[in-house]
Design a protein around this motif. Structure first.
Motif, PDB file in Angstrom:
ATOM      1  N   SER A  88      25.059 -13.094 -22.008  1.00 15.03           N
ATOM      2  CA  SER A  88      26.321 -13.108 -21.279  1.00 15.03           C
ATOM      3  C   SER A  88      26.947 -14.494 -21.347  1.00 15.03           C
ATOM      4  N   ALA A  89      28.250 -14.521 -21.158  1.00 16.54           N
ATOM      5  CA  ALA A  89      28.981 -15.782 -21.146  1.00 16.54           C
ATOM      6  C   ALA A  89      30.133 -15.661 -20.159  1.00 16.54           C
ATOM      7  N   LYS A  90      30.284 -16.688 -19.342  1.00 17.24           N
ATOM      8  CA  LYS A  90      31.383 -16.735 -18.374  1.00 17.24           C
ATOM      9  C   LYS A  90      32.264 -17.926 -18.707  1.00 17.24           C
ATOM     10  N   SER A  91      33.528 -17.786 -18.389  1.00 19.76           N
ATOM     11  CA  SER A  91      34.461 -18.878 -18.582  1.00 19.76           C
ATOM     12  C   SER A  91      34.224 -19.946 -17.516  1.00 19.76           C
ATOM     13  N   GLY A 103      34.777 -12.555 -18.348  1.00 17.39           N
ATOM     14  CA  GLY A 103      33.447 -12.843 -18.858  1.00 17.39           C
ATOM     15  C   GLY A 103      33.052 -11.768 -19.851  1.00 17.39           C
ATOM     16  N   MET A 145      33.975 -16.402 -26.391  1.00 20.46           N
ATOM     17  CA  MET A 145      33.083 -15.885 -25.352  1.00 20.46           C
ATOM     18  C   MET A 145      32.105 -14.861 -25.924  1.00 20.46           C
ATOM     19  N   ARG A 198      29.360 -16.739 -27.823  1.00 19.81           N
ATOM     20  CA  ARG A 198      28.353 -17.340 -26.931  1.00 19.81           C
ATOM     21  C   ARG A 198      27.393 -16.289 -26.385  1.00 19.81           C
ATOM     22  N   ALA A 199      27.925 -15.149 -25.956  1.00 18.84           N
ATOM     23  CA  ALA A 199      27.080 -14.086 -25.415  1.00 18.84           C
ATOM     24  C   ALA A 199      26.157 -13.528 -26.494  1.00 18.84           C
ATOM     25  N   LYS A 259      23.299 -15.926 -27.330  1.00 20.34           N
ATOM     26  CA  LYS A 259      22.238 -15.887 -26.320  1.00 20.34           C
ATOM     27  C   LYS A 259      21.320 -14.688 -26.548  1.00 20.34           C
TER      28      LYS A 259
END
Length: 130
Positions: free
Chosen positions: A47-50, A57, A107, A110-111, A114
């Protein structure tokens, strides 16, 4: 004053309820994918959040086979707790590295990175135990 406090309490209760419902949906999707692909590879979630508040996200769940080819990819994007996981076929059949390079949005990258990192850790742990 009482009305304001009552409204605040109601807002907090609704937020807690909707967060619970979203977590229930996430764990349901993870469980479903785990059952569908039991013993056929590796499953991971990223997961990725701003960093900017109130921006959307991204969460991804990826299943890859023993050779590192994406078997299933699901993605959830949104700002609210009403977002749901959706199947995305465009990355199915690609290797993990190719899938990461094909994703354009920051985003999502990045997710996905991970999730790929978690899969690499699973693969290395399994190699050590063999």
């Amino acid at each position: 004053m009482t009305i304001v406090l009552g409204g605040l309490f109601l807002a907090m209760a609704l937020q807690a309820f909707f967060s619970y419902m979203q977590l229930k949906a996430v764990y349901g999707t993870l469980g479903q994918m785990k059952r569908e692909h039991a013993g056929s590879g590796y499953l991971a979630m990223g997961s990725a959040k701003s960093k900017i508040p109130f921006r959307k996200g991204v969460a991804v769940i990826i299943v890859v086979d023993e050779t590192g080819v994406v078997v299933e990819y699901r993605e959830m994007q949104g700002r609210t707790v009403f977002a749901k996981f959706k199947r995305r076929a465009e990355l199915t059949g690609l290797t993990m590295e190719t899938a990461v390079s094909r994703v354009a949005e920051k985003m999502r990258v990045r997710a996905l990175k991970k999730a790929v990192q978690l899969i690499d850790e699973q693969r290395s742990r399994q190699a050590v135990t063999l």
